[in-house]
Enzyme design. Sequence first.
Site, PDB file in Angstrom:
ATOM      1  N   GLN A  30      13.760 -17.981  -5.171  1.00  0.00           N
ATOM      2  CA  GLN A  30      14.549 -19.175  -5.486  1.00  0.00           C
ATOM      3  C   GLN A  30      13.936 -20.509  -5.080  1.00  0.00           C
ATOM      4  O   GLN A  30      13.944 -21.456  -5.874  1.00  0.00           O
ATOM      5  CB  GLN A  30      15.940 -19.060  -4.849  1.00  0.00           C
ATOM      6  CG  GLN A  30      16.878 -20.184  -5.232  1.00  0.00           C
ATOM      7  CD  GLN A  30      18.269 -20.044  -4.654  1.00  0.00           C
ATOM      8  OE1 GLN A  30      19.043 -21.001  -4.642  1.00  0.00           O
ATOM      9  NE2 GLN A  30      18.611 -18.876  -4.164  1.00  0.00           N
ATOM     10  N   GLU A  69      17.487 -17.665   2.725  1.00  0.00           N
ATOM     11  CA  GLU A  69      18.486 -18.729   2.636  1.00  0.00           C
ATOM     12  C   GLU A  69      19.330 -18.889   3.901  1.00  0.00           C
ATOM     13  O   GLU A  69      19.369 -19.949   4.516  1.00  0.00           O
ATOM     14  CB  GLU A  69      19.418 -18.459   1.436  1.00  0.00           C
ATOM     15  CG  GLU A  69      20.626 -19.364   1.334  1.00  0.00           C
ATOM     16  CD  GLU A  69      20.263 -20.815   1.072  1.00  0.00           C
ATOM     17  OE1 GLU A  69      20.834 -21.701   1.744  1.00  0.00           O
ATOM     18  OE2 GLU A  69      19.413 -21.068   0.193  1.00  0.00           O
ATOM     19  N   ASP A 101      17.258 -22.616   0.120  1.00  0.00           N
ATOM     20  CA  ASP A 101      16.319 -22.310  -0.964  1.00  0.00           C
ATOM     21  C   ASP A 101      16.212 -23.456  -1.966  1.00  0.00           C
ATOM     22  O   ASP A 101      15.192 -24.126  -2.063  1.00  0.00           O
ATOM     23  CB  ASP A 101      16.761 -21.023  -1.678  1.00  0.00           C
ATOM     24  CG  ASP A 101      16.251 -19.774  -0.978  1.00  0.00           C
ATOM     25  OD1 ASP A 101      15.135 -19.809  -0.450  1.00  0.00           O
ATOM     26  OD2 ASP A 101      16.970 -18.763  -0.970  1.00  0.00           O
ATOM     27  N   GLY A 136      32.330 -38.356   8.233  1.00  0.00           N
ATOM     28  CA  GLY A 136      31.988 -39.770   8.265  1.00  0.00           C
ATOM     29  C   GLY A 136      33.102 -40.581   8.894  1.00  0.00           C
ATOM     30  O   GLY A 136      33.976 -40.040   9.575  1.00  0.00           O
ATOM     31  N   GLY A 137      33.106 -41.852   8.658  1.00  0.00           N
ATOM     32  CA  GLY A 137      34.109 -42.712   9.260  1.00  0.00           C
ATOM     33  C   GLY A 137      35.452 -42.681   8.558  1.00  0.00           C
ATOM     34  O   GLY A 137      36.406 -43.299   9.023  1.00  0.00           O
TER      35      GLY A 137
END
Length: 416
Positions: free
Chosen positions: A17, A139, A168, A247-248
Site C-alpha cells: 500500500q 500500518e 501506509d 483544537g481550540g
Amino acid sequence: MSKALSGYRILDFTHVQSGPTCTQLLAWFGADVIKVERAGEGDATRGQLRDIPEADSLYFTMLNHNKRSITLDTKNPKGKQVLETLIKECDVLVENFAPGALDRMGFTWERINELNPKMIVASVKGFGPGPYEHCKVYENVAQCAGGSASTTGFDDGPPMVTGAQIGDSGTGLHLALGILAALLQRHATGRGQKVLAPMQDAVLNLCRVKLRDQQRLERTGVMKEYPQYPDTPFGDSVPRAGNASGGGQPGSILKCKGWETDPNAYIYFITQGAVWDSICKVIGKEEWLTDPEYATPATRLPHLKHIFATVEEWTKTMTKFEAMDILNKFDIPCGPILSMKEIAEEPSLRETGTIVEVDHPVRGKYLTVGNPIKLSDSPTDVTRSPLLGEHTEEVLGQLGYTAEQIAALRAERVIS
C-alpha cells in the site's frame, strides 16, 4: 491536453500500500509508471482479500490504476541487465522493500547513481536512522510508533488505531511530495538524490497537534479543552481525548434520530465561540446567553459535558441531515458521520471524480477512489490497474529490445 507529469518515467518497485499509493498519485498526474513484478506472482495484494476467484483483488486494483506492469526475474543476470536499462531510462525509482533489500539485489545507491546520475531513488521505510531502522513495519505498527494510537480512543480505554491508513497511504503521500521536490531541484542541479519517507515520521507529522499538547501539558499540568477536565487528573503524557476536536474549538459526536438501530446516525458538532449566540437560540437555551458561567469560551469549559448533553437532546429529535440543514443556516460548524455505503452512493463525489467507477476485464465494474488533488490544467483520467505482466513486451520494445530478444528472455523465464 498534456498532464502535469507527462514525460517523466517512474520505475515502480513497490508493493502492498504505501509505495503504490505514491506511484499511483504520480501516474494520475500523468507520469509513465512501470510497475516491476515477480513473474507468476506479482504484487502480493493481487491475491489478498479476494472477493472474485482468479481476479485481482480490490486491494490491488484500487492502488495501481494508470500503471503499466512488467514481469522480471531480477535474480537472473539477464534480468539484471534489463533492470539496468530501465534505470538508465527512468527518472525515479520508488521502492518499499525491507531495509537493505535493494542493496542485496546489487543496486546500491552508488551503483544506481553510476548508471544514471539523474536518477531519484525514493524509499518508504518503517523507521528512519536509529535503533529500529531495520525493523519491518506495517500500518498499525506505524500508527503506534508515530504517536497516533496512544492519543486515540477514550481515556478509560486502551490505545486505538484509526481506520484511516495514515501509516501506509499517509506515508505514500509524503513520499510523492518528496519526489516532486527532488524533481524540481534536479532542474537546477542536474543531479538525482535519495528521498526517504519513514512511516513513523509521516504518522508523527499528522499527529503534530498532539506533540503541541505534550509541551502544553508539561508547562501547565492541565489541558482544559480535553473532555477529562475538570473531573480527572492529568498524567505526564497527552491522554486519549475521545471525540474532542483537538483544537481550540470544543467538539463532540452526538446522537441523532435513529441512533438506536443505525450505528452512523450521529453528527459532529463544534461549539464555536463565534456562533455561540446562534447555538443557544437553535437549541432553545437562550438563558445561557446571560448566564456568566456560559458567557465566554473559558467559563464554558468546565461545563462542556453538560453543554454537549443538552445539544444532543436537540440533535436526537432529527436525522443527521436534518440537523445539518438547520445548523448550516447559522454557520454552526458540524458534519454528518457518513458510512462507507453513504459515501459510495453520494452523487456529488461521482461528479467530482472523488469516487470513480472503473471497468476491469476480469472483475467487471467496481468503485475506487479517484485523485483527491484536482488540477485545473491536468484533469485526472482514472484507468484500470494492469494485469500481471500486461505491458512487458511493450515496455521492452520501447527500451530497444527486438521481438527475438524478447522471445529469448521469455524462453529463459526472465520475463513471463
